[in-house]
Scaffold this active site. Structure first.
Site, PDB file in Angstrom:
ATOM      1  N   SER A 121    -120.643   4.074  14.611  1.00  0.00           N
ATOM      2  CA  SER A 121    -119.993   4.559  13.397  1.00  0.00           C
ATOM      3  C   SER A 121    -120.604   5.865  12.945  1.00  0.00           C
ATOM      4  O   SER A 121    -120.102   6.489  12.027  1.00  0.00           O
ATOM      5  CB  SER A 121    -120.107   3.513  12.297  1.00  0.00           C
ATOM      6  OG  SER A 121    -121.452   3.192  12.076  1.00  0.00           O
ATOM      7  N   HIS A 142    -113.912   4.370  17.601  1.00  0.00           N
ATOM      8  CA  HIS A 142    -114.504   3.776  16.402  1.00  0.00           C
ATOM      9  C   HIS A 142    -113.464   2.981  15.621  1.00  0.00           C
ATOM     10  O   HIS A 142    -112.511   3.541  15.087  1.00  0.00           O
ATOM     11  CB  HIS A 142    -115.118   4.889  15.532  1.00  0.00           C
ATOM     12  CG  HIS A 142    -115.807   4.364  14.323  1.00  0.00           C
ATOM     13  ND1 HIS A 142    -115.794   5.012  13.117  1.00  0.00           N
ATOM     14  CD2 HIS A 142    -116.525   3.235  14.126  1.00  0.00           C
ATOM     15  CE1 HIS A 142    -116.480   4.307  12.250  1.00  0.00           C
ATOM     16  NE2 HIS A 142    -116.923   3.224  12.840  1.00  0.00           N
ATOM     17  N   GLU A 154    -110.897   6.017  15.301  1.00  0.00           N
ATOM     18  CA  GLU A 154    -111.336   7.398  15.448  1.00  0.00           C
ATOM     19  C   GLU A 154    -111.725   7.588  16.911  1.00  0.00           C
ATOM     20  O   GLU A 154    -112.577   6.849  17.428  1.00  0.00           O
ATOM     21  CB  GLU A 154    -112.539   7.687  14.546  1.00  0.00           C
ATOM     22  CG  GLU A 154    -112.158   7.818  13.080  1.00  0.00           C
ATOM     23  CD  GLU A 154    -113.365   8.000  12.167  1.00  0.00           C
ATOM     24  OE1 GLU A 154    -113.247   8.755  11.200  1.00  0.00           O
ATOM     25  OE2 GLU A 154    -114.416   7.386  12.409  1.00  0.00           O
ATOM     26  N   ASN A 192    -116.244   7.651   7.735  1.00  0.00           N
ATOM     27  CA  ASN A 192    -117.551   7.278   7.181  1.00  0.00           C
ATOM     28  C   ASN A 192    -118.188   8.408   6.391  1.00  0.00           C
ATOM     29  O   ASN A 192    -118.874   8.164   5.396  1.00  0.00           O
ATOM     30  CB  ASN A 192    -118.494   6.838   8.297  1.00  0.00           C
ATOM     31  CG  ASN A 192    -118.320   5.365   8.626  1.00  0.00           C
ATOM     32  OD1 ASN A 192    -117.647   4.640   7.902  1.00  0.00           O
ATOM     33  ND2 ASN A 192    -118.907   4.932   9.711  1.00  0.00           N
TER      34      ASN A 192
HETATM   35  N1  CAA Z   1    -110.187 -10.808  10.547  1.00  0.00           N
HETATM   36  C1  CAA Z   1    -108.861 -10.923  10.770  1.00  0.00           C
HETATM   37  N2  CAA Z   1    -107.955 -10.840   9.772  1.00  0.00           N
HETATM   38  C2  CAA Z   1    -108.415 -10.683   8.527  1.00  0.00           C
HETATM   39  C3  CAA Z   1    -109.781 -10.571   8.224  1.00  0.00           C
HETATM   40  C4  CAA Z   1    -110.683 -10.644   9.315  1.00  0.00           C
HETATM   41  N3  CAA Z   1    -111.999 -10.519   9.128  1.00  0.00           N
HETATM   42  N4  CAA Z   1    -109.918 -10.393   6.888  1.00  0.00           N
HETATM   43  C5  CAA Z   1    -108.687 -10.399   6.376  1.00  0.00           C
HETATM   44  N5  CAA Z   1    -107.787 -10.571   7.360  1.00  0.00           N
HETATM   45  C6  CAA Z   1    -106.337 -10.593   7.250  1.00  0.00           C
HETATM   46  C7  CAA Z   1    -105.884 -11.811   6.492  1.00  0.00           C
HETATM   47  O1  CAA Z   1    -105.694 -12.887   7.383  1.00  0.00           O
HETATM   48  C8  CAA Z   1    -104.582 -11.322   5.898  1.00  0.00           C
HETATM   49  O2  CAA Z   1    -103.576 -11.352   6.898  1.00  0.00           O
HETATM   50  P1  CAA Z   1    -102.055 -11.668   6.501  1.00  0.00           P
HETATM   51  O3  CAA Z   1    -101.636 -10.605   5.516  1.00  0.00           O
HETATM   52  O4  CAA Z   1    -101.341 -11.573   7.806  1.00  0.00           O
HETATM   53  O5  CAA Z   1    -102.091 -13.028   5.902  1.00  0.00           O
HETATM   54  C9  CAA Z   1    -104.844  -9.844   5.606  1.00  0.00           C
HETATM   55  O6  CAA Z   1    -105.942  -9.480   6.428  1.00  0.00           O
HETATM   56  C10 CAA Z   1    -105.180  -9.616   4.164  1.00  0.00           C
HETATM   57  O7  CAA Z   1    -106.317 -10.421   3.860  1.00  0.00           O
HETATM   58  P2  CAA Z   1    -106.522 -11.147   2.487  1.00  0.00           P
HETATM   59  O8  CAA Z   1    -105.190 -11.510   1.880  1.00  0.00           O
HETATM   60  O9  CAA Z   1    -107.508 -12.253   2.683  1.00  0.00           O
HETATM   61  O10 CAA Z   1    -107.289 -10.120   1.570  1.00  0.00           O
HETATM   62  P3  CAA Z   1    -106.908  -8.654   1.165  1.00  0.00           P
HETATM   63  O11 CAA Z   1    -105.460  -8.427   0.968  1.00  0.00           O
HETATM   64  O12 CAA Z   1    -107.828  -8.357   0.040  1.00  0.00           O
HETATM   65  O13 CAA Z   1    -107.339  -7.774   2.398  1.00  0.00           O
HETATM   66  C11 CAA Z   1    -108.953  -6.495   3.530  1.00  0.00           C
HETATM   67  C12 CAA Z   1    -108.631  -7.850   2.909  1.00  0.00           C
HETATM   68  C13 CAA Z   1    -108.073  -6.250   4.728  1.00  0.00           C
HETATM   69  C14 CAA Z   1    -110.409  -6.559   3.954  1.00  0.00           C
HETATM   70  C15 CAA Z   1    -108.695  -5.367   2.458  1.00  0.00           C
HETATM   71  O14 CAA Z   1    -109.335  -5.711   1.266  1.00  0.00           O
HETATM   72  C16 CAA Z   1    -109.203  -4.009   2.908  1.00  0.00           C
HETATM   73  O15 CAA Z   1    -108.533  -3.312   3.641  1.00  0.00           O
HETATM   74  N6  CAA Z   1    -110.371  -3.615   2.387  1.00  0.00           N
HETATM   75  C17 CAA Z   1    -110.991  -2.329   2.747  1.00  0.00           C
HETATM   76  C18 CAA Z   1    -111.855  -2.536   3.950  1.00  0.00           C
HETATM   77  C19 CAA Z   1    -112.451  -1.246   4.443  1.00  0.00           C
HETATM   78  O16 CAA Z   1    -112.549  -0.241   3.767  1.00  0.00           O
HETATM   79  N7  CAA Z   1    -112.899  -1.290   5.684  1.00  0.00           N
HETATM   80  C20 CAA Z   1    -113.539  -0.133   6.307  1.00  0.00           C
HETATM   81  C21 CAA Z   1    -114.996  -0.312   6.196  1.00  0.00           C
HETATM   82  S1  CAA Z   1    -115.849   1.031   6.938  1.00  0.00           S
HETATM   83  C22 CAA Z   1    -115.965   0.611   8.530  1.00  0.00           C
HETATM   84  O17 CAA Z   1    -115.604  -0.423   8.978  1.00  0.00           O
HETATM   85  C23 CAA Z   1    -116.531   1.664   9.413  1.00  0.00           C
HETATM   86  C24 CAA Z   1    -117.947   1.588   9.610  1.00  0.00           C
HETATM   87  O18 CAA Z   1    -118.352   2.035  10.663  1.00  0.00           O
HETATM   88  C25 CAA Z   1    -118.911   1.188   8.614  1.00  0.00           C
END
Ligand code: CAA
Length: 551
Positions: A121, A142, A154, A192
């Site tokens: 990342s 990524h 990415e 990031n």
């Molecule tokens: N694995 C698989 N599916 C998942 C999951 C997981 N860990 N977590 C959630 N889901 C799925 C759920 O099953 C649900 O699917 P359906 O719509 O088909 O039912 C969907 O995602 C939505 O989940 P929830 O209803 O439980 O919750 P939500 O609507 O709040 O979404 C989220 C959860 C997708 C995490 C959303 O809150 C989100 O996009 N958050 C931002 C996350 C983010 O910014 N990520 C980037 C982080 S930085 C990074 O990763 C890079 C790095 O290098 C550090």
């Protein structure tokens, strides 16, 4: 020649690795999933089956399809099992020496024309590639957490990468149903570099104690409209990961905005890494769970006022009147200079919204006449009519304040900022200053809560919490664009597809107005002199030319 990628190896089966296995297997590819010990390989299998079982139980996936997906994955604890892979993607901890070791070993195992990808990342792909026997076959791929959900990949190229390889990985990402953004090798890449500095700022804000944990999260989620509040997101990503990215960004740029906040470093040392250890900014029911078990941080909640005046015209005032009336409170609306200001006498809470708007152009929104002409006189009449003990609430930094300036010096003033509704809710920020009586703050807080707004109580600083989080984030996106690293469209794609933003930073600036964002930043910069808050020259250019970034 187009590459035919059929068998993919994934090394490292933590949260990201297991998610990447799921993505490839769902897209129909054969996957060899490897971790260092049989136990770790089993843990990886557990992540995959639990995620797929959850989808089956939610009716999102047929049980037979789940079995087919699992059937495409072989779990192993030896890198030698990757000899037949067309592509190997590494998702091990972010330590250069570990990555170099794995890539050196893989160099001797995989075919000459197989591709070596890293899910790093933040570490330098160029450095990873340079340590391998064939640097030209090394590329960054990524993914974003949760990998099965977020669409961004990415694709990171280095000086060694040719167009054929980046094109093949771009096509592969599309085959996985993802949105690729191809960029060169720079600390933090696109998402990031922007997200982690935003999160670091949020942690620093929390560290000041100026705002509670829940209010800070509401600022991000409801105020800006992001999918999660910043502290909740930190706990999801893992505080160790955030610190690693901060370190890499800071070492590359020496930008204080990217330096790891002291609290973050302490939490990592204390093992409070977020959901994965069951405790981060929040406490979870168990490791790996997203269910918070601790009570919200306490805030003093007073009684809502039962008699309120709303002075001003326009949509905000009308909405406020409607909301307050719906609570059963007695509401005095004063929206016109012809109205009798004596109705303000005895009203304990007086909210001042912009306007009344009389037509002369003072530069404020909605053609308000503020101190000019008859309206100016009306403003001082209002100030005289308000009880000395009434709590006065200016809700904008324009006309409301002009009225407030006419008040007796001991009249309690509690500024509030009413935000437009986002898809997730509507925020009202209530500012508390050194001289502010805490009971006046809690009365205003309770009154706005009763009116159906989600309130944030914070110290009275430029930008309060919502804009103080958002505007520097937007400024950083403009600086990235101006540096020539990525286009506005790619940056917007990175943040929408990678972090679930409802719209990207440039779509946000175009909606708010570059002039408004630049002015907000200038106020914050004036207060702190922090370099990251100085409006980017390109932002000022867009503000002056009134030219949107997109379209
Ligand atoms: N694995 C698989 N599916 C998942 C999951 C997981 N860990 N977590 C959630 N889901 C799925 C759920 O099953 C649900 O699917 P359906 O719509 O088909 O039912 C969907 O995602 C939505 O989940 P929830 O209803 O439980 O919750 P939500 O609507 O709040 O979404 C989220 C959860 C997708 C995490 C959303 O809150 C989100 O996009 N958050 C931002 C996350 C983010 O910014 N990520 C980037 C982080 S930085 C990074 O990763 C890079 C790095 O290098 C550090």
């Amino acid at each position: 020649m187009a590459r035919d990628i059929k068998i993919v190896g994934v090394v490292g089966l933590g949260t990201m690795g297991a998610g990447i296995v799921e993505v490839f297997a769902k897209a129909g590819l054969q996957v060899v999933a490897v971790d260092g010990t049989p136990e770790l390989a089993d843990r990886g299998r557990g992540f995959l089956t639990r995620s797929l079982d959850r989808a089956v139980s939610r009716g999102k996936l047929e049980a037979a399809t789940r079995d087919e997906i699992v059937g495409r994955v072989t779990f192993a604890d030896q890198l030698t099992r990757l000899s037949g892979a067309d592509l190997v993607i590494e998702a091990v901890p972010e330590r250069m020496e570990i990555k170099n070791d794995i890539f050196a070993t893989l160099d001797g195992i995989i075919a000459e024309d197989a591709i070596l990808a890293s899910n790093t990342s933040s570490l330098s792909l160029t450095e990873i590639a340079a340590h391998t026997r064939h640097p030209s076959r090394v590329i960054g791929m990524h993914f974003f957490n949760p990998a099965p959900v977020l669409a961004l990949v990415e694709v990171i190229t280095t000086l060694f990468t040719d167009d054929e390889l980046s094109g093949a990985i771009r096509s592969l990402a599309e085959r996985l149903g993802k949105q690729p953004v191809v960029v060169s090798d720079r600390a933090g890449f696109v998402a990031n570099a922007l997200l982690i500095t935003y999160l670091a700022r949020a942690i620093r804000t929390y560290e000041t104690g100026h705002v509670s944990r829940e209010d800070l999260d509401n600022a991000g989620k409801l105020g800006i409209g992001l999918p999660m509040g910043p502290l909740t997101l930190c706990d999801l990503i893992g505080l160790d990961v955030i610190k690693e990215v901060c370190d890499v960004l800071y070492n590359a740029t020496h930008d204080p905005a990217a330096a790891p906040p002291a609290l973050l470093t302490q939490m990592v040392i204390a093992g409070r890494l977020g959901r994965k250890t069951g405790r981060g900014f929040y406490t979870y029911e168990k490791s790996g769970s997203g269910v918070v078990t601790d009570a919200p941080e306490p805030v003093a909640i007073g009684a809502a006022a039962t008699s309120i005046a709303v002075v001003g015209a326009g949509e905000v005032a009308a909405d406020l009147v409607k909301r307050l009336e719906s609570t059963g409170a007695s509401v005095t609306a004063l929206d016109d200079p012809t109205r009798d200001t004596s109705t303000l006498a005895g009203v304990p809470v007086v909210m001042l919204t912009g306007g009344p708007h009389g037509g002369a152009d003072c530069g404020h929104e909605g053609d308000c006449t503020c101190e000019e002409d008859a309206t100016g006189a009306w403003f001082s009449e209002i100030a005289t009519a308000i009880d000395r003990t009434a709590i006065v609430v200016p809700t904008d930094d324009q006309c409301g304040w002009i009225i407030a300036e006419h008040l007796e010096s001991d009249t309690p003033v509690v500024p509030a900022r009413l935000h437009v509704a986002t898809r997730t809710g509507q925020i009202a920020e209530v500012a508390s200053g050194l001289d502010t009586d805490p009971s006046a703050v809690s009365t205003v807080d309770a009154t706005l809560r009763a009116a159906g707004l989600t309130t944030i109580v914070a110290r009275d600083r430029a930008g309060l919490v919502v804009d103080a989080l958002l505007y520097p984030h937007l400024n950083a996106a403009v600086q990235m664009l101006d540096s020539g690293y990525a286009s506005a469209t790619d940056i917007d794609t990175a943040m929408t597809a990678g972090c679930g933003y409802p719209k990207g930073p440039f779509a946000m600036i175009d909606e708010i107005g570059a002039d408004e964002v630049a002015a907000g930043l200038a106020r914050m910069h004036g207060e702190t002199n922090e370099q990251a808050l100085a409006p980017a020259p390109l932002l000022i250019e867009h503000a002056v030319a009134a030219k949107p970034f997109l379209g």
